[in-house]
Design an enzyme around this catalytic site. Structure first.
Site, PDB file in Angstrom:
ATOM      1  N   SER A 142      32.700  66.428 -25.546  1.00  0.00           N
ATOM      2  CA  SER A 142      31.970  65.744 -26.619  1.00  0.00           C
ATOM      3  C   SER A 142      31.662  64.335 -26.171  1.00  0.00           C
ATOM      4  CB  SER A 142      32.834  65.692 -27.891  1.00  0.00           C
ATOM      5  OG  SER A 142      32.298  64.791 -28.846  1.00  0.00           O
ATOM      6  N   TYR A 155      40.443  63.984 -32.757  1.00  0.00           N
ATOM      7  CA  TYR A 155      39.360  64.748 -32.128  1.00  0.00           C
ATOM      8  C   TYR A 155      38.990  64.130 -30.782  1.00  0.00           C
ATOM      9  CZ  TYR A 155      34.821  66.988 -31.503  1.00  0.00           C
ATOM     10  OH  TYR A 155      33.758  67.696 -31.004  1.00  0.00           O
TER      11      TYR A 155
END
Length: 258
Positions: A142, A155
């Protein structure tokens, strides 16, 4: 020969029942791969497989909790019993919103179990098969692995781990013909985004969708098919000189913000 052909290749895609994973499974099957879709809930995996079959592709669905090593080992052993694996796409992942103070231990453990341990479990289960004749591993990282994003402590931590796992595996298996790369998307328009907006901003979904879209310098969110196209390329023989690399696909988010 068709460019980017995956004819005769066997692929595993985790989290292939919806969103980006679904698009990846369909795209790999369109290029000729035999696609095995792993999902916690088998129903969405079966739906993706049905869509692939409708287009004359080859796919099977498997119920599997990637955070549980024995489940992963059992499924991969079954998948590879007649032919080694060629492609592994570690796409399954979960999100969490919060900073270090608002992230509870149970939240950290839950995200770790899927986003880090799940990736480890799948690579660990598949890499022995791949060593026979080489293969491709693609991990979904990501932009949060490379830049600071507010309220994404857990995350971001897990996606940073995915990024460094990618480098480590690529380095350790250079002499086996295994290539390992990662992809770092920014915001991509998936059912998860729609669900998040509906839950968090009821009645303001359209307004907030536009606001989130504009956080990408290019002015919109990505589409699952755009991520899938990059996976197809990295899985193909045309990408045979690429390993140990992260590919941002982010509408300019990392380099052009600010």
């Amino acid at each position: 020969m068709l460019r980017f052909s995956l004819e005769g290749k066997k692929a595993v895609i985790t989290g292939g029942g919806s969103g980006i994973g679904r698009a990846i499974a369909i795209a790999l099957a369109e290029q000729g791969a035999m696609v095995h879709i792993l999902e916690l809930n088998e129903t969405p995996a079966l739906e993706t497989a049905k869509e692939i079959h409708k287009n004359k592709g080859k796919a099977e669905a498997h119920a599997c909790d990637v955070s549980k090593q024995q489940e992963v080992l059992k499924v991969i052993k079954e998948i590879t019993k007649d032919k080694p694996l060629d492609i592994l796409v570690n796409n399954a992942g979960i999100a969490h919103i919060g900073n270090v103070e608002t992230t509870e231990e149970k939240d950290l453990d839950r995200v770790y179990q899927v986003n880090i341990k799940g990736v480890y479990n799948c690579i660990n289960a598949c890499i022995g098969s791949m060593k026979e004749k080489g293969g491709v591993i693609i991990n979904m990282a990501s932009v949060a692995a490379s830049v600071g994003i507010s309220d994404r402590f857990a995350y971001s931590m897990t996606k940073g781990a995915v990024l460094t796992m990618t480098y480590s595996v690529a380095k350790d298996y250079l002499d086996t013909g295994i290539r390992c790369n990662s992809i770092s998307p920014a915001r991509v328009h998936t059912p998860f985004v729609d669900g998040y907006l509906k839950k968090t901003y009821p009645g303001r979904e359209e307004e907030m969708f536009e606001a989130l879209s504009k956080t990408q310098p290019i002015g919109r969110m990505g589409r699952p098919e755009e991520i899938a196209n990059l996976v197809v390329y990295l899985s193909s023989d045309e990408a045979s000189f690429i390993t140990g690399t992260d590919f941002p696909i982010d509408g300019g988010f990392i380099r052009l913000n600010g």
